[in-house]
Write a protein that holds these residues in place. Structure first.
Motif, PDB file in Angstrom:
ATOM      1  N   LEU A   1      -6.891   1.433  -2.657  1.00  0.00           N
ATOM      2  CA  LEU A   1      -5.436   1.322  -2.792  1.00  0.00           C
ATOM      3  C   LEU A   1      -5.001   0.192  -3.729  1.00  0.00           C
ATOM      4  O   LEU A   1      -3.823  -0.023  -3.952  1.00  0.00           O
ATOM      5  CB  LEU A   1      -4.816   1.094  -1.409  1.00  0.00           C
ATOM      6  CG  LEU A   1      -4.803   2.331  -0.526  1.00  0.00           C
ATOM      7  CD1 LEU A   1      -4.720   1.953   0.936  1.00  0.00           C
ATOM      8  CD2 LEU A   1      -3.638   3.239  -0.908  1.00  0.00           C
TER       9      LEU A   1
ATOM     10  N   ILE B   1      -5.284  -3.067  -3.240  1.00  0.00           N
ATOM     11  CA  ILE B   1      -4.645  -4.185  -2.541  1.00  0.00           C
ATOM     12  C   ILE B   1      -5.679  -5.186  -2.035  1.00  0.00           C
ATOM     13  O   ILE B   1      -5.503  -5.806  -1.000  1.00  0.00           O
ATOM     14  CB  ILE B   1      -3.771  -3.700  -1.355  1.00  0.00           C
ATOM     15  CG1 ILE B   1      -4.565  -2.762  -0.444  1.00  0.00           C
ATOM     16  CG2 ILE B   1      -2.509  -3.035  -1.843  1.00  0.00           C
ATOM     17  CD1 ILE B   1      -3.867  -2.430   0.869  1.00  0.00           C
TER      18      ILE B   1
ATOM     19  N   ALA C   1       0.824  -1.209   0.000  1.00  0.00           N
ATOM     20  CA  ALA C   1       0.000   0.000   0.000  1.00  0.00           C
ATOM     21  C   ALA C   1       0.858   1.260   0.000  1.00  0.00           C
ATOM     22  O   ALA C   1       0.402   2.325  -0.388  1.00  0.00           O
ATOM     23  CB  ALA C   1      -0.935   0.006   1.207  1.00  0.00           C
ATOM     24  N   ARG C   2       2.101   1.130   0.443  1.00  0.00           N
ATOM     25  CA  ARG C   2       2.996   2.298   0.450  1.00  0.00           C
ATOM     26  C   ARG C   2       3.822   2.367  -0.831  1.00  0.00           C
ATOM     27  O   ARG C   2       4.757   3.147  -0.931  1.00  0.00           O
ATOM     28  CB  ARG C   2       3.943   2.239   1.653  1.00  0.00           C
ATOM     29  CG  ARG C   2       3.233   2.304   2.974  1.00  0.00           C
ATOM     30  CD  ARG C   2       4.239   2.285   4.109  1.00  0.00           C
ATOM     31  NE  ARG C   2       4.825   3.599   4.321  1.00  0.00           N
ATOM     32  CZ  ARG C   2       5.881   3.812   5.103  1.00  0.00           C
ATOM     33  NH1 ARG C   2       6.466   2.796   5.700  1.00  0.00           N
ATOM     34  NH2 ARG C   2       6.362   5.016   5.262  1.00  0.00           N
TER      35      ARG C   2
ATOM     36  N   GLU D   1      -1.005   2.175  -8.574  1.00  0.00           N
ATOM     37  CA  GLU D   1       0.329   1.659  -8.261  1.00  0.00           C
ATOM     38  C   GLU D   1       1.387   2.755  -8.323  1.00  0.00           C
ATOM     39  O   GLU D   1       2.388   2.698  -7.631  1.00  0.00           O
ATOM     40  CB  GLU D   1       0.679   0.484  -9.189  1.00  0.00           C
ATOM     41  CG  GLU D   1      -0.012  -0.797  -8.737  1.00  0.00           C
ATOM     42  CD  GLU D   1       0.226  -1.994  -9.651  1.00  0.00           C
ATOM     43  OE1 GLU D   1       1.188  -1.951 -10.445  1.00  0.00           O
ATOM     44  OE2 GLU D   1      -0.557  -2.953  -9.553  1.00  0.00           O
TER      45      GLU D   1
ATOM     46  N   LEU E   1      -2.070   5.199   3.184  1.00  0.00           N
ATOM     47  CA  LEU E   1      -2.918   4.486   4.127  1.00  0.00           C
ATOM     48  C   LEU E   1      -2.338   4.618   5.528  1.00  0.00           C
ATOM     49  O   LEU E   1      -1.132   4.520   5.726  1.00  0.00           O
ATOM     50  CB  LEU E   1      -2.958   3.001   3.739  1.00  0.00           C
ATOM     51  CG  LEU E   1      -3.651   2.047   4.718  1.00  0.00           C
ATOM     52  CD1 LEU E   1      -5.154   2.232   4.687  1.00  0.00           C
ATOM     53  CD2 LEU E   1      -3.312   0.601   4.388  1.00  0.00           C
TER      54      LEU E   1
ATOM     55  N   ARG F   1       0.164   5.247  -4.943  1.00  0.00           N
ATOM     56  CA  ARG F   1       0.115   4.825  -3.541  1.00  0.00           C
ATOM     57  C   ARG F   1       1.484   4.951  -2.885  1.00  0.00           C
ATOM     58  O   ARG F   1       2.513   4.668  -3.485  1.00  0.00           O
ATOM     59  CB  ARG F   1      -0.449   3.412  -3.405  1.00  0.00           C
ATOM     60  CG  ARG F   1       0.373   2.341  -4.026  1.00  0.00           C
ATOM     61  CD  ARG F   1      -0.409   1.033  -4.017  1.00  0.00           C
ATOM     62  NE  ARG F   1       0.356  -0.001  -4.699  1.00  0.00           N
ATOM     63  CZ  ARG F   1      -0.167  -1.112  -5.170  1.00  0.00           C
ATOM     64  NH1 ARG F   1      -1.454  -1.360  -5.044  1.00  0.00           N
ATOM     65  NH2 ARG F   1       0.589  -2.004  -5.774  1.00  0.00           N
ATOM     66  N   GLY F   2       1.433   5.379  -1.647  1.00  0.00           N
ATOM     67  CA  GLY F   2       2.677   5.612  -0.926  1.00  0.00           C
ATOM     68  C   GLY F   2       3.230   7.001  -1.194  1.00  0.00           C
ATOM     69  O   GLY F   2       4.130   7.456  -0.508  1.00  0.00           O
TER      70      GLY F   2
END
Lengths: 329, 269
Positions: free
Chosen positions: B62, B64, A230-231, B88, B97, B91-92
């Motif tokens: 996200l 995932i 997620a990161r 993709e 999150l 995210r981050g």
């Protein structure tokens, strides 16, 4: 530091107890064994031509008529004084027979231990990281196949293919036949060790592959890897940052626990390759009723296996911050 | 309204396929036709009971979701469609999150490393120290492992992971579980601040009271469906709430009578 000392001491006591029970069990099993050392080591015709006096002497040498408990106590007493007794078959002290055989076996076992650990770890990671893909299926298939193949069968197969058909390796022993011991070179010894060592490694790999794969999958399914995804961390980063770190600990345990499997496997492999190591010596001692040698080897192997597990425990405490820091506070 | 929402979710449905027996698969829908818009500077709370599929909303945004889950509907980010490929990339960086618990941190990695995503340059280190400082954490926290953090510290560390880059959309999954009301208010204050700095914040929680306290808008979610979307201020007056479930929730709050929720009938939903 103090805690570590207590831990070491506790484990030392544990090892002594283990060795005591191992030796007792081994001794009981030998006593129950139907093998008559005289029949096993002297041919029937020779036995028939001996006088009663000679037979009495031989029975005394092999200790046939002694009470088992007294024999065991005598052995323990001597062992505590550092004397492992004299091998009845080799007519040398047990300690020197073990040293000699162990040095032969050690080459096989260390090679197999490192190779199976290294390759198994690598293949396990590869398989787990690529779960469900072709490469995972191939590696898993290979591991399941070799895990289910009996070691001695594999050894026979290798002997047949590489030594008999292809003629790449000698068919047995640890040195060339008929050569003067002084003129045996290291390369001769290596050439004789390669095939048994490879056989031993192959059976060891499968276990490590399957365990490592399973751990890798656990890690990849963990919440911290989900968060890493997620990161925006990519597959390779996830492996480098989290995967390797988290499977290294179980791998250490596995690697040191596998010592016992390598030991067990070496008995079968040495038998097939007529390799004069510890594994072959223990079979000879068992079948020939050589109780001092059998007990000596049993106790030494148990001690080595115990030491392996003990080292794993200590390393765990050093590597895992949860144990290292947890113990301090 | 001309403003382009940072996140615009239209008719989002998420379903799981499960094997009923050897051969038959069953689709289990956990989120049905969810609509949600988030604007810059706004804190929106999605409130739902445990097990109502709230976390899956975060996972769907996200990208995932687990392999056996699928979703339909449209999501767009700042006016552009939010495809798997796009998320993709984002995210981050722009979309972050804030996970539920400390179990989302690698147990064998020092907290400092995790806050700065294992990046070791000087700039990241400085930014990390600033961030720790901003949330009242000492420099020594950097050297701790997750198991050494207290509940409150863990919470702030998790928020720290989100603000290392300047995010435009922060998704906080259950950010105040089982912590003291004052501590929870403080945590929500941190999210308010992040929104004031120009991001949109989506808080997913089961706690209606805190949601009303912290959010501009509250979306009530039950059994996968959006039952009510209201301004937080509407919750001061029962008559402004339209759905019986929301009203029941409202009445269950201590200051509004503390009455237990009667079972709601399927027909009400």
């Amino acid at each position: 530091m103090n805690k570590l000392m207590v831990y070491m001491f506790k484990n030392f006591i544990r090892m002594l107890l283990l060795l005591l029970f191992v030796s007792i069990t081994a001794f009981i099993l030998v006593s129950l064994s139907p093998i008559d050392p005289l029949q096993a080591n002297i041919s029937q015709t020779a036995l028939g031509s001996l006088s009663q006096e000679q037979i009495d002497k031989l029975e005394m040498y092999w200790g046939v008529n002694e009470a088992p408990i007294e024999r065991y106590l005598a052995w323990v007493r001597a062992f505590l004084h550092g004397d492992m007794g004299t091998s009845l078959l080799y007519r040398q002290s047990v300690a020197s027979v073990i040293m000699q055989k162990l040095s032969n076996s050690l080459m096989l076992m260390v090679f197999a231990w490192i190779i199976s650990g290294g390759i198994g770890f690598f293949l396990g990671i590869l398989s787990g990281m690529n779960r469900g893909k072709i490469i995972d299926k191939l590696i898993k298939g290979y591991a399941l196949l070799t895990a289910s193949a009996p070691t001695f069968w594999l050894a026979l197969l290798f002997l047949l293919v590489f030594s008999v058909w292809l003629g790449l390796f000698p068919i047995g022993l640890s040195v060339p036949i008929g050569m003067d011991a002084a003129s045996v070179s290291l390369s001769d010894r290596l050439q004789h060790a390669i095939l048994p060592a490879v056989t031993l490694s192959i059976t060891g790999i499968s276990n490590i592959v399957l365990h490592t794969r399973e751990k890798m999958i656990d890690v990849l399914e963990s919440e911290y890897v989900l968060f890493a995804v997620a990161r925006g961390e990519k597959r390779w980063e996830i492996f480098r940052h989290h995967g390797l770190r988290n499977i290294l600990l179980p791998a250490i345990t596995l690697q040191f626990a596998s010592i016992s499997e390598i030991f067990g496997g070496s008995i079968l492999v040495e038998q097939v390759f007529s390799y004069p190591g510890l594994g072959q010596a223990v079979v000879t001692a068992g079948l020939g009723g050589d109780i001092p040698l059998l007990l000596g080897i049993t106790v030494i192997s148990a001690a080595i296996v115990f030491a392996g597990n003990f080292i794993a425990d200590i390393l765990y405490g050093i590597v895992d911050p949860r144990i290292r820091k947890g113990a301090r506070s | 309204m001309d403003r382009i929402p940072i996140l615009d979710i239209q008719n989002l449905s998420v379903s799981f396929s499960q094997y009923v027996d050897m051969f038959r698969k069953n689709d289990l829908q956990v989120i049905k036709d969810l609509n949600l818009k988030l604007f810059e500077g706004e804190v929106v709370a999605v409130v739902g009971a445990s097990g109502s599929g709230k976390s899956l909303l975060a996972h769907a945004i996200l990208g995932i979701l687990p392999y056996n889950a699928s979703f339909s509907g449209r999501m767009s980010y700042c006016g552009e469609p939010l495809t798997q490929m796009r998320i993709e990339q984002l995210r981050g960086k722009e979309i972050v999150l804030v996970p539920q618990s400390v179990s989302y941190l690698d147990p064998l990695m020092k907290v400092g490393f995790q806050i700065r995503k294992s990046v070791n340059d000087k700039r990241s280190k400085e930014k990390m120290l600033q961030t720790l400082n901003r949330y009242g954490l000492g420099e020594e926290v950097e050297k701790l492992y997750p198991f050494e953090l207290s509940g409150g510290m863990a919470r702030r560390v998790l928020i720290s992971t989100a603000v290392m880059d300047s995010p435009r959309l922060v998704i906080a999954d259950e950010p105040t579980p089982g912590i003291h009301i004052d501590a929870a208010k403080q945590v929500l204050g941190h999210f308010r601040k992040i929104a004031d700095d120009g991001a949109a914040v989506l808080i997913i929680t089961h706690d209606l009271e805190l949601a009303i306290e912290a959010a501009d808008r509250v979306v009530v979610f039950y059994a996968g469906m959006t039952l009510e979307e209201a301004q937080a201020s509407d919750f001061s007056d029962e008559s402004k709430l339209s759905h019986p479930y929301t009203r029941a929730l409202w009445r269950a709050m201590p200051q509004n009578g503390f009455r237990a929720i009667e079972s709601i009938k399927e027909a009400d939903l």
